[in-house]
Scaffold this motif. Structure first.
Motif, PDB file in Angstrom:
ATOM      1  N   CYS A   8       0.851  -1.191   0.000  1.00  0.00           N
ATOM      2  CA  CYS A   8       0.000   0.000   0.000  1.00  0.00           C
ATOM      3  C   CYS A   8       0.888   1.244   0.000  1.00  0.00           C
ATOM      4  CB  CYS A   8      -0.926  -0.021   1.211  1.00  0.00           C
ATOM      5  SG  CYS A   8      -0.036   0.164   2.775  1.00  0.00           S
ATOM      6  N   HIS A   9       0.288   2.425   0.024  1.00  0.00           N
ATOM      7  CA  HIS A   9       1.067   3.656  -0.064  1.00  0.00           C
ATOM      8  C   HIS A   9       1.947   3.889   1.155  1.00  0.00           C
ATOM      9  CE1 HIS A   9       1.677   8.107  -0.255  1.00  0.00           C
ATOM     10  NE2 HIS A   9       1.864   7.792  -1.528  1.00  0.00           N
ATOM     11  N   CYS A  10       1.415   3.612   2.347  1.00  0.00           N
ATOM     12  CA  CYS A  10       2.180   3.888   3.575  1.00  0.00           C
ATOM     13  C   CYS A  10       3.048   2.703   3.994  1.00  0.00           C
ATOM     14  CB  CYS A  10       1.243   4.290   4.711  1.00  0.00           C
ATOM     15  SG  CYS A  10       0.294   2.932   5.419  1.00  0.00           S
ATOM     16  N   GLY A  11       2.866   1.543   3.362  1.00  0.00           N
ATOM     17  CA  GLY A  11       3.702   0.387   3.663  1.00  0.00           C
ATOM     18  C   GLY A  11       3.200  -0.499   4.793  1.00  0.00           C
ATOM     19  N   ALA A  12       2.027  -0.218   5.322  1.00  0.00           N
ATOM     20  CA  ALA A  12       1.531  -1.009   6.450  1.00  0.00           C
ATOM     21  C   ALA A  12       1.103  -2.414   6.035  1.00  0.00           C
ATOM     22  CB  ALA A  12       0.359  -0.291   7.124  1.00  0.00           C
ATOM     23  N   ILE A  13       0.627  -2.551   4.801  1.00  0.00           N
ATOM     24  CA  ILE A  13       0.301  -3.880   4.299  1.00  0.00           C
ATOM     25  C   ILE A  13       1.052  -4.099   2.984  1.00  0.00           C
ATOM     26  CG2 ILE A  13      -1.927  -4.016   5.471  1.00  0.00           C
ATOM     27  CD1 ILE A  13      -3.295  -3.447   2.784  1.00  0.00           C
TER      28      ILE A  13
END
Ligand SMILES: [Zn+2]
Length: 142
Positions: A8-13
């Motif tokens: 995802c954009h923020c890197g959380a998944i």
């Protein structure tokens, strides 16, 4: 097997997709349902590959079901990006990735096939996914 990563954009998944297919040989599907259109999603899978979805923490992972409700569409609760979908049945578990979220921006994405699955019932939809999607798991840690 080659390995392709996406998130995802923020890197959380995120996900890790293993396939022997070169990107030019991937089947890129532009599902025409209202969810996939809204996300401009372009999907791919490889029945002989392997797919692992990960979440930095489980609270980041939004599982969204709609329509026939047979699969989880995986979104980040923080940034809202749709990274792929996951289905678990009596026979196993499979997934697709949204190739828009690949770390490597691949040129092949323009070679997409519009797909319309509206005529499927629950049984035929599950059967198609069991045959066509990538064997998949979801884990908490990257
Ligand atoms: Zn995110």
């Amino acid at each position: 097997m080659r390995n392709y990563k996406g998130s995802c954009h923020c890197g959380a998944i995120a996900y890790s997709f293993n396939t022997e297919l070169a990107p030019d040989d991937w089947s890129i599907r532009a599902c025409q349902c209202s969810f996939c259109l809204a996300h401009c999603a372009l999907s791919t899978s490889d029945p002989r590959g392997a797919l692992r979805f990960t979440a930095l923490c489980n609270e980041n992972l939004q599982r969204y079901r709609f329509g026939l409700g047979t699969a989880d569409f995986l979104l980040c609760k923080e940034c809202g990006v749709y990274i792929g979908a996951y289905i678990a049945t009596d026979s196993g578990a499979w997934g697709i990735i949204n190739t828009r979220t690949l770390v490597a921006k691949l040129k092949h994405l323009s070679a997409q096939s519009p797909m319309d699955y509206d005529n499927e019932n629950t049984q035929s939809r599950i059967a198609r996914r069991e045959q066509r999607w990538t064997p998949a798991i979801i884990t908490d840690q990257a």
